[in-house]
Motif scaffolding. Sequence first.
Motif, short mmCIF file in Angstrom:
data_model
loop_
_atom_site.label_atom_id
_atom_site.label_comp_id
_atom_site.label_asym_id
_atom_site.label_seq_id
_atom_site.Cartn_x
_atom_site.Cartn_y
_atom_site.Cartn_z
N LEU A 174 29.99 47.94 32.31
CA LEU A 174 30.15 46.80 33.21
C LEU A 174 31.14 45.76 32.68
O LEU A 174 31.50 44.83 33.37
N VAL A 175 31.56 45.93 31.44
CA VAL A 175 32.54 45.00 30.88
C VAL A 175 33.89 45.18 31.55
O VAL A 175 34.66 44.23 31.72
N TYR A 176 34.16 46.40 31.96
CA TYR A 176 35.51 46.74 32.43
C TYR A 176 35.84 46.10 33.78
O TYR A 176 34.97 45.87 34.60
N SER A 177 37.13 45.85 34.01
CA SER A 177 37.54 45.05 35.16
C SER A 177 37.15 45.55 36.55
O SER A 177 36.99 44.75 37.46
N PRO A 178 36.96 46.87 36.80
CA PRO A 178 36.51 47.25 38.15
C PRO A 178 35.16 46.64 38.52
O PRO A 178 34.82 46.60 39.70
N PHE A 179 34.42 46.19 37.51
CA PHE A 179 33.11 45.63 37.81
C PHE A 179 33.14 44.10 37.97
O PHE A 179 32.11 43.46 37.95
N TYR A 180 34.30 43.54 38.13
CA TYR A 180 34.40 42.10 38.41
C TYR A 180 34.05 41.84 39.87
O TYR A 180 34.19 42.73 40.71
N PRO A 181 33.65 40.62 40.18
CA PRO A 181 33.35 40.29 41.58
C PRO A 181 34.64 39.91 42.33
O PRO A 181 35.63 39.56 41.69
N LEU A 182 34.61 40.00 43.64
CA LEU A 182 35.75 39.57 44.44
C LEU A 182 35.27 38.61 45.53
O LEU A 182 34.20 38.82 46.10
N PRO A 183 36.05 37.60 45.83
CA PRO A 183 35.70 36.73 46.96
C PRO A 183 35.94 37.48 48.28
O PRO A 183 36.69 38.46 48.30
N SER A 184 35.32 37.01 49.34
CA SER A 184 35.39 37.76 50.60
C SER A 184 36.83 37.92 51.09
O SER A 184 37.18 38.91 51.72
N GLY A 185 37.66 36.93 50.82
CA GLY A 185 39.05 36.98 51.28
C GLY A 185 39.82 38.15 50.71
O GLY A 185 40.75 38.67 51.32
N ALA A 186 39.42 38.59 49.51
CA ALA A 186 40.14 39.67 48.84
C ALA A 186 40.04 40.97 49.62
O ALA A 186 40.94 41.81 49.58
N LEU A 187 38.92 41.15 50.33
CA LEU A 187 38.72 42.39 51.08
C LEU A 187 39.36 42.29 52.45
O LEU A 187 39.75 43.30 53.04
N LYS A 188 39.49 41.08 52.95
CA LYS A 188 40.08 40.89 54.28
C LYS A 188 41.59 41.03 54.22
O LYS A 188 42.21 41.63 55.09
N ASP A 189 42.21 40.43 53.22
CA ASP A 189 43.66 40.50 53.11
C ASP A 189 44.04 40.89 51.68
O ASP A 189 44.50 40.06 50.90
N PRO A 190 43.84 42.18 51.36
CA PRO A 190 44.05 42.60 49.96
C PRO A 190 45.49 42.41 49.50
O PRO A 190 45.73 42.15 48.32
N LYS A 191 46.42 42.50 50.41
CA LYS A 191 47.82 42.39 50.03
C LYS A 191 48.14 40.98 49.51
O LYS A 191 48.78 40.79 48.48
N LYS A 192 47.65 40.01 50.25
CA LYS A 192 47.87 38.62 49.86
C LYS A 192 47.15 38.34 48.55
O LYS A 192 47.68 37.69 47.65
N PHE A 193 45.94 38.89 48.45
CA PHE A 193 45.14 38.68 47.25
C PHE A 193 45.83 39.26 46.02
O PHE A 193 45.84 38.66 44.95
N GLY A 194 46.43 40.45 46.20
CA GLY A 194 47.09 41.10 45.08
C GLY A 194 48.26 40.31 44.53
O GLY A 194 48.63 40.42 43.38
N GLU A 195 48.86 39.47 45.38
CA GLU A 195 49.99 38.65 44.94
C GLU A 195 49.53 37.30 44.41
O GLU A 195 50.25 36.65 43.65
N ALA A 196 48.36 36.86 44.85
CA ALA A 196 47.84 35.55 44.43
C ALA A 196 46.32 35.63 44.31
O ALA A 196 45.59 35.15 45.17
N PRO A 197 45.82 36.29 43.25
CA PRO A 197 44.38 36.54 43.15
C PRO A 197 43.55 35.27 42.94
O PRO A 197 44.00 34.31 42.33
N VAL A 198 42.34 35.33 43.49
CA VAL A 198 41.37 34.24 43.32
C VAL A 198 40.20 34.81 42.52
O VAL A 198 39.55 35.75 42.97
N GLY A 199 39.95 34.28 41.34
CA GLY A 199 38.89 34.82 40.50
C GLY A 199 37.77 33.85 40.27
O GLY A 199 37.63 32.85 40.99
N ASN A 200 36.95 34.17 39.26
CA ASN A 200 35.85 33.28 38.91
C ASN A 200 35.92 32.95 37.41
O ASN A 200 34.96 32.54 36.82
N GLY A 201 37.08 33.19 36.82
CA GLY A 201 37.20 33.09 35.37
C GLY A 201 37.71 31.76 34.88
O GLY A 201 37.86 30.81 35.66
#
Lengths: 309, 541
Positions: B188-215
């Motif tokens: 669970l340490v590895y990055s695929p197990f990080y959380p994503l905000p809802s917007g990341a799933l709605k517009d993944p392309k935009k998210f990939g260019e300007a990610p929103v995290g919790n870190g």
Amino acid sequence: MGRYVARRLLQMIPVFIGTTLLIFIMVNVLPGDPVRALWGDKPPDPAQVAQIRHDRGLDLPLWQQYLHYMGGLLQGDFGKTIAGNRPVLDEISQAFPVSMRLASMAWTFELIVGITLGVLAGVRRGRFVDNTVTLFTLLVISVPIFVIGLLCQLFFGNELGWITPTVQDSESMSQLLVPAIVLGMVGLAYVARLTRTSIAENRSADYMRTAVAKGLPRQRIVTRHLLRNSLIPVVTYLGTDIGTLMGGAVITEGIFNVTGVGNLLFQALARREGAVIVGVVTVLVIVYLIASLIVDLLYAVLDPRIRYA
Amino acid sequence: MRGAKSAKWVAIAGVVALTATACGGGSDSGGNSGKVDPKGIVSYANGEPQNALQPANTMEAYGSVVINSLFTGLVNYDKQGNITYENAESVTPDKSNKVWTVKLKPGWKFHNGEAVTAKSYVDAWNWSADPANGQQNSAWYRDIVGYDKVHPEKGKGTGKTMSGLKVVDDNTFTITLNTGIPYYAYKLVYSPFYPLPSGALKDPKKFGEAPVGNGPYKFKSWDHKKSIQVTAWPQYKGANKPKNGGVNFKAYTTPQAAYNDLRSDNVDTMPIIPDSELANFKQDFGDRAIEQDFSAINTVNPAFYSKTFKDMDVKVIQGLSMAIDRDTIAKQTFAGTRESASGWVAKGVKGYKAGACGEFCKFNPKKAKQFVKDGGGVPGNKITIQYNADQPHEGWVTAVCNSITKSTGVKCTGDPKTDFQADTEVRDKKQVKAMYRSGWVLDYPFNGNFLADLYGTGVDGNKGGFSDKKFDELTKKADAAKTIDESAALYQKAEKELVNTFPGIPLWYNKTLSAYSKNVKGVEFDQAGDPVLTDIEVFEK
């Protein structure tokens, strides 16, 4: 004249198709699978590999891929990268302005300094200036460019601190100055030598004697008569050098961390990004073709006896 | 005036060819005053990430380091390889290690103000598992029940969600695994197990260019192939609050360029010293040079399907291993920056125990010769070591070969492949002639990762076609253990067993080699080789 240009432009089409096809095939023959490579050392995921292949059209036979690619190209679509799925056009339009700036600075440098040195050496053949220029150019030609580059970087960057060792912003002219000078060094040496030989030869030509006999001022003799007639081989060299400077600056770009075309091409080759390689080469081919056309047209400017029909 | 007319044509043709614009700019840096500026920006020598910045789509170093600064996962690990809780309050397995209950620390938010809930995790994982969304790391969810429905090896999936993930309430969810794994929390340490905000799933392309995290850091800008900038996020709830104002990830095309900038304090630190500078970097940087343990190991592995090794007596491989003078080669070709390996598990992971390989990993030319002879020798009396020539492997491969030839009389040569891609292809197609260079960096800090994932029968990481029933049974037993410690102990047993089969010849443990500029202090790297960015302090200018 107009017809000549039109004919030359038409001739570019088969050359263009030929080179793209050749590069396209060559990239596909290279060992290694770019999609598999996305996973590096780790095992790839078959479902994803299949998906990416399908997305980028890599599951089609080669000839279909090529037709697809050319079809897209005609509409200005250079395809997408395998890693990251970015439009190739974005990559190209980011790298080319940088290389263009670097190349044009290097080119201007070798043009001005090279011709000046060549004229000085040619006019004073066998004298001190000539010997100095010959020695200097010999040195530049025989020392590999990465040695010159690294020395400049270490000396001006790390030791003296006049410049930052690498280019911090690839779009800044002042930062590109040192890389441009390094890049233009070898060309400068060739230009100087070509000019020198050509000038030295023409100095004893009949028209020169006439000009001197007419009592023209020395300055005018050298620039209008001697130089203009001696420039044809130099112009040929300078013309083809544009392309070399644009795409062949891999080493200089690497040393100074310039994100230009050479670097883009190198990375693309390492990652087997076919679309990027073919795209960059396509643009470079166009640059070469146009540069050589301009060179041919310039002959007529320099020597009125040359005509095109 | 023929000339003038021609010149016009030249000008027109020229317009087609070239249009260039220019803009100036520059930056300068001064000395420091010795005082720390909490708002100071750390610059880090990075490169252009391969993919868009999505946690489940990033596996190479340039992207990972950015993602890790923007996100905080459920758990992390410390220097001894023990689990630490980050966004999770607890991660507890049931008795069979099959159902894991995750409780989140309440009150955490994403940078855009959205609350981090159980749903942020479950939805993100389900979305990333779906092959249609093209997330490269989706295989990491394969232990979860229902993954094969969403992401079958071939063909279309029959579901969109993994049945093994269940949201219990806002701050609790459960993960049900296909089989019990005592050390699952490590994965669970590895990055695929990080959380994503809802917007990341709605517009993944935009998210990939300007990610929103919790870190600890908030995304600021991404200027492609130039830099990625992140700034410290004041509302961060985790323990690792940034001691600096942000990070500027500068893109470098070569490590050598980065190194030269580092020497002139134009960049603050870099991930790895280029090989060409190994001999001088300690001199160049003095006490600002960094040498730290890094959980990675180099080996040379026999291809058991090859003619040479098909029916080989293990004694010969043991002999070859003893024929290699690891210490001297480390000193000569790596300038002493590597440490001779004494087993198959790298340092800094749970369950690491020195000396698993015993006398077989110690240089002993006499015994080596005897063993090779007793084992029936090498067919044709020659072996090759395959490596990729685009990385500086030639030096040590030649040295290893010389050592083998000198001690045992077996003719050994390098078998270079043009680059890593060509090398991988030969390995994937199982066409290695005799032996190949291999290396493994930890996925998670647990000894099982270096054993079952590399030498288990038929696993993806097993490129040499090694298979041993006894070893497989031991790893199975270890996987079925009740606790992590028990499992690690059982894996140690499995490692000991490798002495009798020798699926790989351990050579060296890697080290993280780096340095930092005069502008910063407190630069450290973790055992995965990643910088601990939040701890870096920047001096006032």
